[in-house]
Design a protein around this motif. Sequence first.
Motif, short mmCIF file in Angstrom:
data_model
loop_
_atom_site.label_atom_id
_atom_site.label_comp_id
_atom_site.label_asym_id
_atom_site.label_seq_id
_atom_site.Cartn_x
_atom_site.Cartn_y
_atom_site.Cartn_z
N LEU A 1 0.93 -1.29 0.03
CA LEU A 1 0.00 -0.02 0.08
C LEU A 1 0.83 1.37 0.04
CD1 LEU A 1 -2.76 1.40 0.51
CD2 LEU A 1 -2.36 1.11 3.06
N SER A 2 1.99 1.30 0.63
CA SER A 2 2.90 2.35 0.79
C SER A 2 3.06 3.38 -0.35
CB SER A 2 4.39 1.78 1.43
OG SER A 2 5.05 3.00 1.46
N GLU B 1 -6.29 0.70 -4.87
CA GLU B 1 -5.79 1.62 -6.06
C GLU B 1 -6.02 3.10 -5.93
OE1 GLU B 1 -4.01 0.17 -8.46
OE2 GLU B 1 -4.36 -2.31 -7.93
N LEU B 2 -5.21 3.88 -6.78
CA LEU B 2 -5.18 5.20 -6.57
C LEU B 2 -6.50 5.82 -7.06
CD1 LEU B 2 -3.79 7.96 -6.02
CD2 LEU B 2 -2.88 7.97 -8.40
N THR B 3 -6.92 5.39 -8.06
CA THR B 3 -8.29 5.98 -8.50
C THR B 3 -9.50 5.45 -7.52
OG1 THR B 3 -7.58 5.49 -10.95
CG2 THR B 3 -9.84 5.70 -10.64
N GLU C 1 1.54 7.20 -0.71
CA GLU C 1 2.13 8.49 -1.10
C GLU C 1 1.41 9.24 -2.22
OE1 GLU C 1 4.80 9.73 0.45
OE2 GLU C 1 4.98 7.93 1.89
N ASP C 2 1.18 8.13 -3.54
CA ASP C 2 0.61 8.92 -4.67
C ASP C 2 -0.76 9.61 -4.25
OD1 ASP C 2 2.88 8.29 -6.09
OD2 ASP C 2 1.82 6.36 -6.94
N VAL D 1 -3.79 12.88 4.46
CA VAL D 1 -3.32 11.41 4.40
C VAL D 1 -2.34 11.08 5.34
CG1 VAL D 1 -2.86 9.52 2.86
CG2 VAL D 1 -4.14 11.56 1.82
N ALA D 2 -2.68 9.95 6.12
CA ALA D 2 -1.64 9.58 7.24
C ALA D 2 -1.53 8.27 7.27
CB ALA D 2 -2.42 10.40 8.39
#
Length: 299
Positions: free
Chosen positions: A87-88, A156-158, A92-93, A104-105
């Motif tokens: 996930l890391s 996923e980012l999306t 970050e993205d 985001v944390a």
Amino acid sequence: ELTRSTRERELELLEPRRRIRLATRSMFSGTAAAASAASSSAGLEKTSLAAGDVRVLDARSGAGLATADDLWLVAFCTPWCAFCQQLSPVWEDLARELRHEASVAWWDVDQPGGPPTAIGGVAVTPTIRAVAPFPGGGRMGMPVAISVSDYEGARELTNLSAFARSLIPDLVERVVDGDASWASFEAKRTGTGLPAALVFTPKAADAPTPPMLRKLSAIFFGELLIAEVRVHAAATGTHELAARFGVASFPAVVALPGATAGAGAAPARLEQRPTFARLRAFMANATLKDEAPTLKDEI
């Protein structure tokens, strides 16, 4: 040959573990300074981080989640968890993509202490939890209520960014013509006595409100009214409204004084490109609050 083959197989088995150990060292080290700043602060708003940084929370710095005035996405992880390592980079993205929309944390569940009771406990890692403000849940001038929900979708980012944007409160008024919607907004401004920020954009009446404005509307809930004035081709009324305030190019931001400013107070104009940091500082000044922007911005 048998010995070499056996050794090669051993190395193949050890390689994924070695990569995890290396990722473990970098997972939280990149935000070590942020962790120190956060843990020494009185609350979430005092961290000095560049836009797009992932915060690192602990029991002390994370206590402010229970009264957060904007959206937080927290990944509860452990450094040794392989799924957390996967996930890391996505996390970050996500922080970079939502830099002006949400915070985001990371939260390392192996550290002493835990999240506030209002946030709830964590049974598995990674757990992705959203803490969203619910403006109006509290009384005017009191901390807002919050809603807490766990994300169960694809990592996923999306998907994650869509989930986050669905939770950003939207208290932005929309002025799409020069008559009815403006009259409604003026009635609210007169009734509350609050100052207001008019954001003139060339967007169509049915276009979505920018998430950045939605976030600001939650931050300044009860202190400032924010209206997006849609100056588009089909709305002659908003063109007249823009002309009334001397707006000839877009986007443009005008602050209207509140009832306490006095009869002689004049509207103010943001003379710079409206980035998040500039908008927040400008709106804070309109509310007579001595508040610095919490996020640095690319200027």
